[in-house]
Design an enzyme around this catalytic site. Structure first.
Site, short mmCIF file in Angstrom:
data_model
loop_
_atom_site.label_atom_id
_atom_site.label_comp_id
_atom_site.label_asym_id
_atom_site.label_seq_id
_atom_site.Cartn_x
_atom_site.Cartn_y
_atom_site.Cartn_z
N LEU A 1 68.56 84.76 106.36
CA LEU A 1 68.50 83.64 107.30
C LEU A 1 67.94 82.36 106.66
O LEU A 1 66.92 82.40 105.97
CB LEU A 1 67.61 84.04 108.49
CG LEU A 1 67.36 82.96 109.55
CD1 LEU A 1 68.63 82.71 110.38
CD2 LEU A 1 66.21 83.36 110.48
N HIS B 1 50.62 75.78 122.03
CA HIS B 1 51.27 75.63 120.72
C HIS B 1 51.05 76.88 119.87
O HIS B 1 51.93 77.31 119.14
CB HIS B 1 50.72 74.41 119.99
CG HIS B 1 51.04 73.10 120.68
ND1 HIS B 1 52.30 72.80 121.14
CD2 HIS B 1 50.27 72.02 120.98
CE1 HIS B 1 52.29 71.60 121.70
NE2 HIS B 1 51.07 71.11 121.63
N ASP C 1 60.60 73.56 123.67
CA ASP C 1 59.82 72.69 124.55
C ASP C 1 59.09 73.49 125.63
O ASP C 1 59.56 74.55 126.04
CB ASP C 1 60.75 71.65 125.20
CG ASP C 1 59.97 70.48 125.79
OD1 ASP C 1 58.80 70.29 125.42
OD2 ASP C 1 60.54 69.75 126.62
C1 IPE Z 1 61.07 67.46 121.67
O1 IPE Z 1 60.12 67.77 122.64
C2 IPE Z 1 60.48 67.61 120.30
C3 IPE Z 1 60.04 68.96 119.94
C4 IPE Z 1 60.26 70.07 120.60
C5 IPE Z 1 59.32 69.02 118.71
P1 IPE Z 1 59.32 66.64 123.42
O2 IPE Z 1 58.51 67.34 124.44
O3 IPE Z 1 58.60 65.77 122.46
O4 IPE Z 1 60.51 65.82 124.08
P2 IPE Z 1 60.49 64.70 125.23
O5 IPE Z 1 59.52 63.66 124.80
O6 IPE Z 1 60.07 65.37 126.49
O7 IPE Z 1 61.89 64.22 125.28
C1 IPE Z 2 56.92 71.39 122.53
O1 IPE Z 2 56.08 71.55 123.62
C2 IPE Z 2 56.17 71.35 121.23
C3 IPE Z 2 56.10 70.02 120.60
C4 IPE Z 2 56.67 68.94 120.99
C5 IPE Z 2 55.31 69.95 119.39
P1 IPE Z 2 55.40 70.31 124.36
O2 IPE Z 2 54.10 70.07 123.71
O3 IPE Z 2 56.33 69.18 124.40
O4 IPE Z 2 55.19 70.95 125.80
P2 IPE Z 2 55.34 70.19 127.18
O5 IPE Z 2 56.70 69.58 127.21
O6 IPE Z 2 54.25 69.17 127.24
O7 IPE Z 2 55.18 71.28 128.18
MG MG Z 3 57.70 68.52 125.77
#
Ligand code: IPE
Ligand code: IPE
Ligand code: MG
Length: 258
Positions: free
Chosen positions: A129, A35, A18
């Protein structure tokens, strides 16, 4: 952050990657950039896990809730997923990594589904892995699909519901061929599971870090593993029981080898 011979390396590490969006925002760049750099972080962590002989690495790439994001971000994420699969397939096979996607991939485009099957096939002979990518995955979805296929089977076999066991549910989850995660890591500062591996994480050690995913590298991984290694996993027992069992195992081991 030095690992040593006595460091307890987890067999299975599960990661919620995240913070890509916030990382990009800090750089004053679009979310897609975060990303993209996040994919580079995945590559480094896969390499580091392979080097440590970790058996399984499960990474959360797209949750069943991420469909709620703006359409163009979803499109970008799918495009990036496709590109990463295309670009990395051969390198994964060469590095003896076996790729498996878990989640409801029927919601993805035909082209992406085909690519997923293809890369799983290309890497299916690997015995290093296990890289498990959770895509359109939700922990509740997984439990539900397990119970559904179990119910169908029980129907056919006319089995009594009273005889159902926890093992029955585990063995129909999408992760049935892997051990349960020992260590869960979430980057990006949030302290939640966000519908990741719900059933499987009943006894997983949880580790949260404020580091945003694109900044998460080998050093950070080692830090998490050292923290894990310092913990006592009791699984409901007392600390004294765990210590004496460990001593017993060491003595048995010494006698076995001597
Ligand atoms: C969780 O991250 C899902 C992934 C890392 C793919 P999110 O950024 O979507 O989670 P929430 O919505 O903050 O809980
Ligand atoms: C995690 O990073 C990746 C996915 C959920 C695909 P986020 O896109 O949730 O990044 P933040 O939480 O907005 O910083
Ligand atoms: Mg996020």
């Amino acid at each position: 952050m030095q690992l040593s011979a006595s460091t307890n390396i987890p067999r299975h590490i599960a990661i919620v990657m995240d913070g890509n969006g916030r990382w990009a925002k800090r750089q004053k760049r679009p979310r897609l950039w975060g990303h993209k750099v996040g994919v580079e972080a995945v590559r480094e962590i896969v390499k580091a896990c392979s080097a440590l002989d970790v058996e399984c690495l499960t990474i959360f790439a797209f949750s069943s809730e991420n469909w709620k994001r703006p359409e163009d971000e979803i499109k970008n994420l799918m495009g990036l997923f496709m590109m990463a699969l295309e670009r990395e397939a051969k390198a994964l096979a060469r590095n003896n990594v076996r790729l498996k996607i878990i989640g409801d991939i029927s919601q993805f485009s035909d082209k992406l589904q085909k690519k997923i099957k293809q890369v799983e096939e290309i890497t299916s002979k690997s015995n290093g892995l296990n890289l498990i990518v959770a895509a359109n995955y939700g922990g509740r979805w997984d439990i539900l699909q397990s119970v559904k296929s179990l119910a169908r089977k029980m129907d056919q076999e006319k089995r009594n519901a009273e005889l159902l066991t926890e093992q029955d549910i585990s063995s129909h989850l999408s992760t049935s061929e892997y051990p349960e995660p020992d260590l869960f890591i979430r980057t990006g500062g949030e302290k939640r599971i966000s519908n990741f591996l719900l059933w499987q994480m009943a006894y997983t050690e949880l580790y949260f870090t404020d580091v945003l995913w694109p900044d998460f590298g080998k050093e950070e991984l080692h830090r998490a593993i050292l923290d894990f290694s310092s913990r006592q996993r009791r699984f409901g027992k007392t600390g004294d029981q765990v210590v004496s069992e460990k001593q017993g195992a060491v003595i048995a081991d010494d006698q076995g080898s001597g």
